[in-house]
Design a protein around this motif. Structure first.
Motif, PDB file in Angstrom:
ATOM      1  N   GLY A  91     132.811  44.892  95.620  1.00  0.00           N
ATOM      2  CA  GLY A  91     131.695  45.384  96.346  1.00  0.00           C
ATOM      3  C   GLY A  91     131.578  47.054  96.687  1.00  0.00           C
ATOM      4  O   GLY A  91     131.059  47.351  97.637  1.00  0.00           O
ATOM      5  N   GLY A  92     132.192  47.534  95.321  1.00  0.00           N
ATOM      6  CA  GLY A  92     131.825  49.090  95.309  1.00  0.00           C
ATOM      7  C   GLY A  92     133.381  49.566  95.806  1.00  0.00           C
ATOM      8  O   GLY A  92     133.424  51.104  95.890  1.00  0.00           O
ATOM      9  N   PHE A 114     135.849  44.141  88.485  1.00  0.00           N
ATOM     10  CA  PHE A 114     134.491  44.224  89.408  1.00  0.00           C
ATOM     11  C   PHE A 114     134.156  42.918  90.127  1.00  0.00           C
ATOM     12  O   PHE A 114     133.989  41.948  89.105  1.00  0.00           O
ATOM     13  N   ASP A 128     131.597  41.074  92.736  1.00  0.00           N
ATOM     14  CA  ASP A 128     130.645  41.377  93.612  1.00  0.00           C
ATOM     15  C   ASP A 128     130.740  40.935  94.997  1.00  0.00           C
ATOM     16  O   ASP A 128     130.079  39.666  95.265  1.00  0.00           O
ATOM     17  N   ARG A 129     131.772  41.025  95.694  1.00  0.00           N
ATOM     18  CA  ARG A 129     131.951  39.939  96.876  1.00  0.00           C
ATOM     19  C   ARG A 129     132.078  40.895  97.948  1.00  0.00           C
ATOM     20  O   ARG A 129     131.889  42.385  98.273  1.00  0.00           O
ATOM     21  N   LYS A 133     131.226  37.060  88.550  1.00  0.00           N
ATOM     22  CA  LYS A 133     130.443  38.160  88.218  1.00  0.00           C
ATOM     23  C   LYS A 133     131.523  39.164  88.045  1.00  0.00           C
ATOM     24  O   LYS A 133     131.622  40.340  88.681  1.00  0.00           O
TER      25      LYS A 133
END
Length: 471
Positions: free
Chosen positions: A25-26, A61, A63-64, A462
């Protein structure tokens, strides 16, 4: 499969100390391969094996949810799973399912907060199931001809909030319910009370009761005004019951309904009175007190028609659902009350005895102590029976304190369920019409289903692989 911390197998020093970067999540996390191997049979443990075999410096990466992943990566490091208290339990469960970590690994200090979500989810599922059944019963999809007309009329008769016409009919029906109950209450006033009249039997057709002819017979004559109201209400309820049975889509379910059974029994007294008034043997039966008592009991049943208010007032429906959801707590309260009643009734009986042989005047039997224990534990205290000895005072004080504790431990559960249902219904009513609200199961399973559909055979959802050397 339960994910528990385990001692990693010995690997070459370069693979154990090798590090990889996880971007969730970044938020970037850099950790050792050996750390991810601490919890086998999970998504990250398999990722570590793939990373070692690839022999490339990669960044993965996902996306969680980054806040929950902080707890996940800490679980790999310390073996203790603590979840953030400011994150909804549904989100925590969704993330744990994705990372393939067993929810029972959550520590006791955080489990209570997480368990509240599970309990609320179970309760709301039962409530939504009831709403779904009602919605399915009144669906007009794929219906034509008589079935469609039947369903439209049934919706009008049984769902007062479905349309303006249904609301008008529901208000009219409820008006007759109130009128019927009001008539039943008014007939207890001295000026409107039914009178027992002695009637003279016809000389040519004197009825024989027990083989003997009677010249004078007892008859029950209600007030004329209230009798007219009773007849009008009975005619309305009879027509309503016939119409509802005719247009009911499920006749067997209609007959088994408790409210319909009450409506049928409530119609019996007037028809029985009408039948007895037109046959000759009415004098014999109407002179019997048993018949009067049975008729009076049947007339009391009409009071239960007030439960028709559940259709019109949503808070009552929520209260009924809250009581159903609190069945275990109510059963627990009943068991506690029975145990306390048996203990304190026995104690007060022996505490109030005059001597070893003679019981006390106030508590002559233990069943009398049952009544005293109930009204004391429920903090009612009518004052009709009470202890008089010093030892009886101690027993009474203990009974009152235990009763307060029993009520304090169980009643808040029912009130919490009612608040939960009420808040849930209010939030649903604020959603624009036509908007479908997803269930917690759909929210939890949707990412996993998407992963299986788009990345069949891949265990990384993802995932974007970046190689710094090739960038």
């Amino acid at each position: 499969m339960t994910a528990t911390p385990d001692r990693p197998q010995r690997q070459p020093m370069d693979s154990i100390d090798e590090r990889l970067i996880l971007n969730v999540g970044g938020v970037r996390h850099e950790t050792h391969v050996s750390t991810l191997r601490n919890v086998p049979s999970t998504r990250l443990s398999r990722l570590s094996e793939t990373h070692v075999q690839s022999r490339q410096q990669e960044e993965y990466f996902f996306d969680r949810h980054p806040a929950v992943f902080n707890s996940v990566i800490d679980f790999y490091r310390t073996g203790e799973l603590h979840v953030p208290l400011d994150v909804c339990g549904a989100v925590v469960k969704r993330e744990l399912d994705f990372w393939q970590i067993d929810e029972f690994q959550i520590r006791a200090c955080c489990w209570r907060h997480y368990r509240v979500y599970i309990d609320n989810q179970r309760i709301l599922e039962a409530y939504n199931t009831n709403l779904g059944i009602e919605h399915d019963d009144c669906s007009l999809d794929d219906l034509t001809g008589w079935k469609r007309f039947q369903m439209k009329v049934w919706i009008l008769l049984d769902h007062p909030r479905s349309s303006r016409a249904a609301m008008i009919y529901g208000i009219t029906s409820f008006f007759f319910v109130i009128l019927s109950i009001l008539g039943f209450c008014l007939e207890t006033l001295p000026s409107l009370r039914p009178q027992s009249v002695t009637a003279l039997a016809n000389a040519t057709s004197r009825p024989e009761c027990d083989g003997k002819a009677r010249d004078q017979m007892l008859r029950w004559e209600p007030n004329i005004f209230l009798n007219i109201i009773d007849i009008i209400c009975t005619v309305f309820f009879t027509l309503e019951l016939i119409c509802r049975f005719t247009f009911a889509p499920n006749k067997l379910k209609f007959i088994k309904s408790a409210m319909n059974i009450i409506d049928i029994i409530a119609l019996v007294p007037l028809y029985v009175q009408f039948v007895l008034n037109i046959i000759d043997i009415e004098y014999c039966y109407m002179s019997e007190r048993l018949v009067f008592e049975v008729m009076f009991i049947l007339r009391i049943i009409r009071m239960f028609r007030i439960f028709h208010l559940v259709k019109h007032y949503q808070a009552l429906k929520i209260l009924v659902c809250a009581l159903r959801a609190s069945t275990h707590e109510l059963l627990m309260l009943l068991i506690f009350m029975i145990i306390g009643m048996l203990i304190f009734a026995s104690m007060i009986y022996y505490a109030e005895r005059e001597d070893v042989v003679n019981p006390g005047k106030t508590f002559a039997t233990i069943p009398v102590g049952f009544w005293w224990a109930i009204i004391t534990m429920t903090t009612v205290g009518y004052g009709d029976v009470f202890p008089k000895s010093s030892l009886g005072y101690l027993v009474g004080a203990g009974c009152a304190v235990c009763g307060v504790l029993m009520l304090a431990l169980t009643i808040p559960v029912i009130s919490n369920n009612f608040t939960l249902f009420y808040t849930h219904v209010r939030s649903r009513s604020e959603v624009p019409k036509g908007t479908r609200i997803k269930s917690p199961e759909e929210v939890v399973l949707e990412p996993i289903v998407t992963m299986q559909r788009k990345h069949s055979g891949c265990f990384i959802h993802k995932c974007v692989v970046r190689n710094p050397r090739n960038s």
